[in-house]
Design a protein around this motif. Sequence first.
Motif, PDB file in Angstrom:
ATOM      1  N   HIS A   1       0.821  -1.206   0.000  1.00  0.00           N
ATOM      2  CA  HIS A   1       0.000   0.000   0.000  1.00  0.00           C
ATOM      3  C   HIS A   1       0.862   1.267   0.000  1.00  0.00           C
ATOM      4  CE1 HIS A   1      -3.711  -2.153   0.179  1.00  0.00           C
ATOM      5  NE2 HIS A   1      -3.387  -2.768   1.299  1.00  0.00           N
ATOM      6  N   LEU A   2       2.006   1.219   0.669  1.00  0.00           N
ATOM      7  CA  LEU A   2       2.939   2.349   0.628  1.00  0.00           C
ATOM      8  C   LEU A   2       3.405   2.607  -0.804  1.00  0.00           C
ATOM      9  CD1 LEU A   2       5.256   1.844   3.759  1.00  0.00           C
ATOM     10  CD2 LEU A   2       3.879   3.859   3.258  1.00  0.00           C
ATOM     11  N   ALA A   3       3.744   1.529  -1.506  1.00  0.00           N
ATOM     12  CA  ALA A   3       4.189   1.657  -2.892  1.00  0.00           C
ATOM     13  C   ALA A   3       3.073   2.211  -3.775  1.00  0.00           C
ATOM     14  CB  ALA A   3       4.663   0.301  -3.418  1.00  0.00           C
ATOM     15  N   LEU A   4       1.869   1.692  -3.593  1.00  0.00           N
ATOM     16  CA  LEU A   4       0.739   2.145  -4.404  1.00  0.00           C
ATOM     17  C   LEU A   4       0.381   3.602  -4.093  1.00  0.00           C
ATOM     18  CD1 LEU A   4      -1.500  -1.054  -4.206  1.00  0.00           C
ATOM     19  CD2 LEU A   4       0.009  -0.358  -6.074  1.00  0.00           C
ATOM     20  N   ASP A   5       0.468   3.978  -2.817  1.00  0.00           N
ATOM     21  CA  ASP A   5       0.204   5.369  -2.444  1.00  0.00           C
ATOM     22  C   ASP A   5       1.223   6.304  -3.097  1.00  0.00           C
ATOM     23  OD1 ASP A   5      -1.926   4.600  -0.872  1.00  0.00           O
ATOM     24  OD2 ASP A   5      -0.826   4.686   1.025  1.00  0.00           O
ATOM     25  N   ARG A   6       2.474   5.874  -3.156  1.00  0.00           N
ATOM     26  CA  ARG A   6       3.515   6.692  -3.768  1.00  0.00           C
ATOM     27  C   ARG A   6       3.286   6.837  -5.265  1.00  0.00           C
ATOM     28  NH1 ARG A   6       6.429  10.767  -2.498  1.00  0.00           N
ATOM     29  NH2 ARG A   6       6.429   9.805  -0.419  1.00  0.00           N
ATOM     30  N   ILE A   7       2.822   5.770  -5.906  1.00  0.00           N
ATOM     31  CA  ILE A   7       2.509   5.858  -7.333  1.00  0.00           C
ATOM     32  C   ILE A   7       1.373   6.846  -7.570  1.00  0.00           C
ATOM     33  CG2 ILE A   7       1.602   4.585  -9.327  1.00  0.00           C
ATOM     34  CD1 ILE A   7       3.120   2.115  -8.273  1.00  0.00           C
ATOM     35  N   LEU A   8       0.346   6.804  -6.718  1.00  0.00           N
ATOM     36  CA  LEU A   8      -0.760   7.758  -6.830  1.00  0.00           C
ATOM     37  C   LEU A   8      -0.266   9.188  -6.664  1.00  0.00           C
ATOM     38  CD1 LEU A   8      -3.693   6.039  -4.878  1.00  0.00           C
ATOM     39  CD2 LEU A   8      -3.487   6.357  -7.347  1.00  0.00           C
ATOM     40  N   PHE A   9       0.644   9.390  -5.729  1.00  0.00           N
ATOM     41  CA  PHE A   9       1.224  10.719  -5.517  1.00  0.00           C
ATOM     42  C   PHE A   9       1.949  11.184  -6.789  1.00  0.00           C
ATOM     43  CE2 PHE A   9       4.706  13.522  -4.372  1.00  0.00           C
ATOM     44  CZ  PHE A   9       4.095  14.451  -3.548  1.00  0.00           C
ATOM     45  N   MET A  10       2.699  10.289  -7.400  1.00  0.00           N
ATOM     46  CA  MET A  10       3.432  10.628  -8.629  1.00  0.00           C
ATOM     47  C   MET A  10       2.462  10.977  -9.762  1.00  0.00           C
ATOM     48  SD  MET A  10       6.269   7.602  -8.274  1.00  0.00           S
ATOM     49  CE  MET A  10       7.134   7.847  -9.809  1.00  0.00           C
ATOM     50  N   ILE A  11       1.369  10.216  -9.852  1.00  0.00           N
ATOM     51  CA  ILE A  11       0.358  10.497 -10.886  1.00  0.00           C
ATOM     52  C   ILE A  11      -0.228  11.888 -10.682  1.00  0.00           C
ATOM     53  CG2 ILE A  11      -1.908   9.843 -11.804  1.00  0.00           C
ATOM     54  CD1 ILE A  11      -1.168   6.901 -11.022  1.00  0.00           C
ATOM     55  N   ASP A  12      -0.605  12.180  -9.428  1.00  0.00           N
ATOM     56  CA  ASP A  12      -1.295  13.438  -9.130  1.00  0.00           C
ATOM     57  C   ASP A  12      -0.372  14.661  -9.136  1.00  0.00           C
ATOM     58  OD1 ASP A  12      -3.796  12.277  -8.885  1.00  0.00           O
ATOM     59  OD2 ASP A  12      -3.581  11.902  -6.736  1.00  0.00           O
ATOM     60  N   LYS A  13       0.856  14.489  -8.651  1.00  0.00           N
ATOM     61  CA  LYS A  13       1.742  15.638  -8.451  1.00  0.00           C
ATOM     62  C   LYS A  13       2.815  15.802  -9.527  1.00  0.00           C
ATOM     63  CE  LYS A  13      -0.328  16.584  -4.564  1.00  0.00           C
ATOM     64  NZ  LYS A  13      -1.269  17.732  -4.486  1.00  0.00           N
ATOM     65  N   GLU A  14       3.139  14.705 -10.225  1.00  0.00           N
ATOM     66  CA  GLU A  14       4.228  14.789 -11.199  1.00  0.00           C
ATOM     67  C   GLU A  14       3.758  14.614 -12.646  1.00  0.00           C
ATOM     68  OE1 GLU A  14       7.502  12.224 -10.090  1.00  0.00           O
ATOM     69  OE2 GLU A  14       7.174  12.618  -7.968  1.00  0.00           O
ATOM     70  N   LEU A  15       2.765  13.770 -12.849  1.00  0.00           N
ATOM     71  CA  LEU A  15       2.316  13.483 -14.211  1.00  0.00           C
ATOM     72  C   LEU A  15       1.166  14.379 -14.647  1.00  0.00           C
ATOM     73  CD1 LEU A  15       2.314   9.572 -14.422  1.00  0.00           C
ATOM     74  CD2 LEU A  15       4.175  11.156 -14.847  1.00  0.00           C
ATOM     75  N   LYS A  16       0.157  14.487 -13.814  1.00  0.00           N
ATOM     76  CA  LYS A  16      -1.107  15.116 -14.206  1.00  0.00           C
ATOM     77  C   LYS A  16      -0.976  16.631 -14.382  1.00  0.00           C
ATOM     78  CE  LYS A  16      -4.596  14.938 -11.238  1.00  0.00           C
ATOM     79  NZ  LYS A  16      -5.764  14.392 -10.504  1.00  0.00           N
ATOM     80  N   ILE A  17      -1.505  17.135 -15.472  1.00  0.00           N
ATOM     81  CA  ILE A  17      -1.596  18.578 -15.683  1.00  0.00           C
ATOM     82  C   ILE A  17      -2.835  19.068 -14.938  1.00  0.00           C
ATOM     83  CG2 ILE A  17      -1.972  20.429 -17.365  1.00  0.00           C
ATOM     84  CD1 ILE A  17      -0.428  18.783 -19.396  1.00  0.00           C
ATOM     85  N   LEU A  18      -2.617  19.917 -13.944  1.00  0.00           N
ATOM     86  CA  LEU A  18      -3.737  20.419 -13.145  1.00  0.00           C
ATOM     87  C   LEU A  18      -4.412  21.587 -13.860  1.00  0.00           C
ATOM     88  CD1 LEU A  18      -1.981  20.404  -9.653  1.00  0.00           C
ATOM     89  CD2 LEU A  18      -3.580  18.713 -10.543  1.00  0.00           C
ATOM     90  N   PRO A  19      -5.726  21.689 -13.727  1.00  0.00           N
ATOM     91  CA  PRO A  19      -6.425  22.808 -14.375  1.00  0.00           C
ATOM     92  C   PRO A  19      -5.945  24.143 -13.820  1.00  0.00           C
ATOM     93  CG  PRO A  19      -7.929  21.497 -12.995  1.00  0.00           C
ATOM     94  CD  PRO A  19      -6.623  20.801 -12.991  1.00  0.00           C
ATOM     95  N   SER A  20      -5.741  25.086 -14.690  1.00  0.00           N
ATOM     96  CA  SER A  20      -5.229  26.393 -14.268  1.00  0.00           C
ATOM     97  C   SER A  20      -6.367  27.301 -13.804  1.00  0.00           C
ATOM     98  CB  SER A  20      -4.476  27.037 -15.405  1.00  0.00           C
ATOM     99  OG  SER A  20      -5.277  27.072 -16.564  1.00  0.00           O
TER     100      SER A  20
END
Length: 201
Positions: A182-201
């Motif tokens: 779950h730690l690994a999966l949580d970190r992947i989610l963090f990477m998706i949300d904070k590093e990969l995803k373009i947030l709406p401006s």
Amino acid sequence: MSKAEKTKQFIIEKTASLFNTKGYTSTSLSDITEATGLTKGSIYGNFGNKDEVALEVYKYNSSLLSKNMARSLGEEFPTTIDKLYAFVNFYRKNWKTVFENGGCPLMNAATEADDTFPSLKKQVTQSFEGWIKKIASVIKDGQDNGEIHHTIDSDEYGSLFIMMVEGGILLAKTTEDEKYLHLALDRILFMIDKELKILPS
């Protein structure tokens, strides 16, 4: 499917969990006959040797996992981010089943075949490369459609996701504590949300 093909498939399916749990080199011909109820002659009438059975069983085990994972990255999920979330949720929901069947077939085979079973190692290498390529392709699609930052290295993140999932499974199974996965999966989610995803401006 011919009678011989049906028998081969029967042997593969009946020994799939056995090989993944006991090991591809540790599983004996006697184990195979016990699991299938067939004679040694029948086994050797369909496979050249035990290693051939092991290779076919690995292909079967890895293809099942690959098909299930591919569904997470498929058309059912409309956006790239949804697909990546579904990939994480697949492991979140199915870790018990994976553990009960001996763990991840790719990791088990990779550890076992490293120096002793080169033909199996080759198959495992192809499996890992295929997984990384699939995830990288999904990320690249997200870059093309404006969901994911174009500066991201899709191959690098594909590799990181697989490394983290496999490491989480290894620690969780070894320690019998699911928190590591779950730690690994949580970190992947963090990477998706904070590093990969373009947030709406």
